[in-house]
Scaffold this motif. Structure first.
Motif, short mmCIF file in Angstrom:
data_model
loop_
_atom_site.label_atom_id
_atom_site.label_comp_id
_atom_site.label_asym_id
_atom_site.label_seq_id
_atom_site.Cartn_x
_atom_site.Cartn_y
_atom_site.Cartn_z
N MET A 1 0.85 -1.20 0.00
CA MET A 1 0.00 0.00 0.00
C MET A 1 0.88 1.25 0.00
N PHE A 2 0.52 2.26 -0.79
CA PHE A 2 1.30 3.48 -0.86
C PHE A 2 0.39 4.68 -0.57
N LEU A 3 1.03 5.81 -0.27
CA LEU A 3 0.31 7.01 0.14
C LEU A 3 0.15 7.98 -1.03
N LYS A 4 -1.08 8.46 -1.21
CA LYS A 4 -1.37 9.48 -2.21
C LYS A 4 -1.90 10.71 -1.47
N THR A 5 -1.28 11.87 -1.71
CA THR A 5 -1.68 13.09 -1.01
C THR A 5 -2.07 14.18 -1.99
N PHE A 6 -2.99 15.01 -1.55
CA PHE A 6 -3.42 16.16 -2.33
C PHE A 6 -3.70 17.30 -1.36
N VAL A 7 -3.05 18.44 -1.57
CA VAL A 7 -3.19 19.58 -0.67
C VAL A 7 -3.59 20.81 -1.47
N ILE A 8 -4.63 21.51 -1.02
CA ILE A 8 -5.02 22.76 -1.64
C ILE A 8 -5.26 23.79 -0.54
N GLU A 9 -4.58 24.92 -0.64
CA GLU A 9 -4.73 26.00 0.33
C GLU A 9 -4.94 27.30 -0.44
N GLY A 10 -5.84 28.14 0.04
CA GLY A 10 -6.10 29.37 -0.70
C GLY A 10 -6.79 30.43 0.14
N PHE A 11 -6.95 31.58 -0.49
CA PHE A 11 -7.64 32.70 0.13
C PHE A 11 -8.76 33.15 -0.80
N MET A 12 -9.84 33.56 -0.21
CA MET A 12 -10.92 34.16 -0.96
C MET A 12 -11.01 35.63 -0.58
N GLY A 13 -10.81 36.49 -1.58
CA GLY A 13 -10.82 37.92 -1.32
C GLY A 13 -12.21 38.45 -0.98
N ARG A 14 -12.26 39.69 -0.63
CA ARG A 14 -13.53 40.31 -0.27
C ARG A 14 -14.50 40.30 -1.46
N ASN A 15 -15.75 39.96 -1.15
CA ASN A 15 -16.84 39.98 -2.14
C ASN A 15 -16.66 38.98 -3.28
N THR A 16 -15.89 37.92 -3.05
CA THR A 16 -15.68 36.91 -4.09
C THR A 16 -16.55 35.68 -3.82
N LYS A 17 -16.80 34.91 -4.89
CA LYS A 17 -17.59 33.68 -4.79
C LYS A 17 -16.83 32.55 -5.48
N ALA A 18 -16.96 31.35 -4.92
CA ALA A 18 -16.28 30.19 -5.50
C ALA A 18 -17.10 28.93 -5.27
N LYS A 19 -17.04 28.02 -6.25
CA LYS A 19 -17.64 26.70 -6.13
C LYS A 19 -16.55 25.67 -6.41
N VAL A 20 -16.37 24.77 -5.45
CA VAL A 20 -15.29 23.79 -5.54
C VAL A 20 -15.88 22.38 -5.41
N THR A 21 -15.49 21.49 -6.32
CA THR A 21 -15.98 20.11 -6.28
C THR A 21 -14.80 19.16 -6.30
N PHE A 22 -14.77 18.21 -5.36
CA PHE A 22 -13.73 17.20 -5.29
C PHE A 22 -14.36 15.82 -5.44
N GLU A 23 -13.67 14.97 -6.19
CA GLU A 23 -14.11 13.58 -6.34
C GLU A 23 -12.92 12.69 -6.01
N VAL A 24 -13.09 11.85 -5.00
CA VAL A 24 -12.03 10.96 -4.54
C VAL A 24 -12.41 9.54 -4.90
N GLU A 25 -11.66 8.95 -5.83
CA GLU A 25 -11.97 7.59 -6.28
C GLU A 25 -10.67 6.84 -6.48
N ASP A 26 -10.57 5.68 -5.89
CA ASP A 26 -9.37 4.87 -6.03
C ASP A 26 -9.70 3.43 -5.68
N SER A 27 -9.48 2.53 -6.60
CA SER A 27 -9.72 1.11 -6.33
C SER A 27 -8.42 0.33 -6.23
N GLY A 28 -7.28 1.07 -6.20
CA GLY A 28 -5.99 0.41 -6.05
C GLY A 28 -5.60 0.26 -4.60
N LYS A 29 -4.40 -0.23 -4.35
CA LYS A 29 -3.92 -0.42 -2.99
C LYS A 29 -3.20 0.84 -2.53
#
Length: 227
Positions: A1-29
């Motif tokens: 078994m091995f490690l898979k990592t994903f990191v996202i860091e951010g800032f949302m400025g004043r009066n901004t809008k965002a839509k974020v969608t993540f899909e986590v799928e893995d059938s391996g080891k």
């Protein structure tokens, strides 16, 4: 078994809008670790959607800091099969007045899998008239599957607009099975119908074409016929 990592860091400025969608799928080891952290400044608005279809081990950690009048909505769906283990942790800190957050996480545990949602919301002393809601709904199929849910609120201010949490863990009981069997529906078919209903409630919050893409993944993963 091995490690898979994903990191996202951010800032949302004043009066901004965002839509974020993540899909986590893995059938391996593999072991999947995902960290998502966002600081939302004044009057920002964020919609976050997570779909977890991992057959092994997955840990998702989502953290948000909300300033004055910033808004956050989190919608999550975990579907675990076989002997997989899924852990979804949401951590929200209200630092500004009139900030609002709503977390709604649904989970389905099949076979001998384990799913967990841990939700924490902190309303700090300066976050007057803030609003924070955590909702968790877990469904368990089979005697070996397990589900855990732990929503938590920490309120430090003397005045909030709303602060509440709710959780439920349900299992398909013998009474349900007998009721469905009397109407010609076996257990496997009942599972598919219930999973389809829960999935569609999650997908209705998502816009096209992402909605169609995620729906296809769910139906293919669980061999559910799409209507």
């Amino acid at each position: 078994m091995f490690l898979k990592t994903f990191v996202i860091e951010g800032f949302m400025g004043r009066n901004t809008k965002a839509k974020v969608t993540f899909e986590v799928e893995d059938s391996g080891k593999s072991f999947s670790y995902i960290l998502h952290r966002v600081r939302g400044y004044d009057n920002s608005e964020c919609d976050s959607h997570y779909l977890v279809l991992n057959d092994n081990v997955a840990h998702i950690r989502e953290g948000h800091v909300l300033s004055s009048r910033s808004k956050l909505r989190i919608h999550g769906l975990m579907i675990a099969r076989n002997s997989s283990w899924q852990d979804y942790y949401t951590n929200i800190i209200h630092v500004g007045p009139y900030s609002s957050s709503r977390v709604n996480v649904k989970g389905i545990a099949l076979d001998s899998s384990t799913i967990t949602h841990r939700g924490l919301a902190k309303v700090l002393n300066g976050a007057l008239d803030a609003s924070s809601i955590i909702e968790s709904e877990m469904l368990v199929f089979g005697e070996k599957a397990k589900a855990n849910s732990a929503p938590m609120l920490e309120i430090e201010t003397y005045n909030v607009e709303e602060a509440r949490h709710a959780t439920s863990i349900s299992r398909l009981s013998e009474d349900h099975i007998f009721y469905l069997a009397s109407r010609g529906i076996d257990v496997k078919e009942a599972e598919k119908l219930i999973i389809k209903g829960v999935s569609e409630r999650f997908l209705e919050k998502i816009e096209m074409p992402t909605k169609e893409f995620l729906g296809k993944l769910i139906y293919e993963k669980l061999t559910i016929e799409k209507r």
